[in-house]
Motif scaffolding. Sequence first.
Motif, short mmCIF file in Angstrom:
data_model
loop_
_atom_site.label_atom_id
_atom_site.label_comp_id
_atom_site.label_asym_id
_atom_site.label_seq_id
_atom_site.Cartn_x
_atom_site.Cartn_y
_atom_site.Cartn_z
N ALA A 1 0.82 -1.22 0.00
CA ALA A 1 0.00 0.00 0.00
C ALA A 1 0.85 1.26 0.00
O ALA A 1 0.44 2.30 -0.56
N PHE A 2 2.05 1.19 0.61
CA PHE A 2 2.87 2.40 0.75
C PHE A 2 4.14 2.35 -0.12
O PHE A 2 5.13 3.01 0.18
N ASN B 1 1.79 -4.51 18.09
CA ASN B 1 1.96 -5.69 17.27
C ASN B 1 2.95 -5.38 16.14
O ASN B 1 3.02 -4.26 15.64
N ALA B 2 3.73 -6.40 15.72
CA ALA B 2 4.77 -6.20 14.71
C ALA B 2 4.20 -5.62 13.42
O ALA B 2 4.78 -4.69 12.83
N SER B 3 3.07 -6.15 12.97
CA SER B 3 2.51 -5.67 11.70
C SER B 3 1.91 -4.27 11.86
O SER B 3 1.98 -3.45 10.93
N VAL B 4 1.34 -3.98 13.02
CA VAL B 4 0.79 -2.64 13.27
C VAL B 4 1.91 -1.62 13.29
O VAL B 4 1.82 -0.53 12.68
N ALA B 5 3.01 -1.94 13.98
CA ALA B 5 4.15 -1.03 14.05
C ALA B 5 4.72 -0.77 12.66
O ALA B 5 5.04 0.38 12.30
N ALA B 6 4.83 -1.83 11.86
CA ALA B 6 5.36 -1.65 10.50
C ALA B 6 4.43 -0.79 9.67
O ALA B 6 4.88 0.06 8.89
N GLY B 7 3.11 -0.99 9.80
CA GLY B 7 2.16 -0.19 9.05
C GLY B 7 2.23 1.28 9.40
O GLY B 7 2.21 2.15 8.51
#
Length: 327
Positions: A196-197, A305-311
């Motif tokens: 997305a980014f 959460n790892a994916s939340v932090a990355a997002g």
Amino acid sequence: MANSGHRGRPGAVRKHARKGSTTGSGGHRRRRLEGKGPTPKAEDRTYHPAYKRKQEREEAERKAQGPKLKASLHTPAGYELICGRNPVYEAVQAGMPYARVFVLSAAVYDERLADIIRAAMEAEVRVIEVSRTELDLMTEGQVHQGIAIEVPPYEYVTCQDLVERGQRSGRDGLIVALDSVTDPHNLGAVMRSAAAFGADGVLIPERRAAGVSATVWKVSAGAAARLPVARETNLVRCLRDLQQAGYFVVGLAGDGQSSLPQADLADMPLVLVTGSEGAGLSRLVRQTCDLVVAIPIDGQTESLNASVAAGIALYQIDQVRNRYAGQ
């Protein structure tokens, strides 16, 4: 005149024993003496009550195991099933390769599934009609919504492939690296955010980390078909190679040296490194990073959460780059 000896006397005839070879029994008596071998177990004798109990026990075990799947419906080694209307539709629309389509007869009236079946037929992919019980067994109880596709093993790329992809894009490269992230849901979510980014791809280690699986395909919502994933043996060595290629390596950690919004990440190729769900960044990976940043959060929340932090980090980097490009 009287007869001499015993002649003429009934019953007085002398019997002579035969001499020489005589006909034997042909071994019949010897075989009879050898017997018929050991006595079969009681449960193997059809007339014994134990035999009936054994049959009943085996039948109960078969029922407990449930119905068996036909051999023709088994997925070959290395292949996986993606199931569910949206995940299957997005994978097919994204051009993902697939070997077979499994569908319930009642599901063909769904417009989206009909599009999938038409696409499969145009691509000369085999479409197989199955029962609900069969599809339940094949997907191991997942919510399949009447459709599943069989996909081949994922084809990983190299770290150098991600670098070259960034060079072809005409902008500063952006790679997301995951340090021992073992949850496939997190990997799928990171891939979705990375696509997305505008990231060039995702970098994962070979060991102690989730690989691209059917679960990852489903969570990524089609991003797995568009975004390449590099899988390298040694993550630290790969990060150092990227530094040599001009990338700035930024790690995410709750106790980072500075705050993410304050970091100047606008005009350079970046590698964003997210740690595992529990331990965060490993010692060697953290030492390799050029900068370790933290995402400001409420003090009562322990971590993200790892994916939340990355997002969140990817969004922040995208905003900074857009502002820099507009100047």
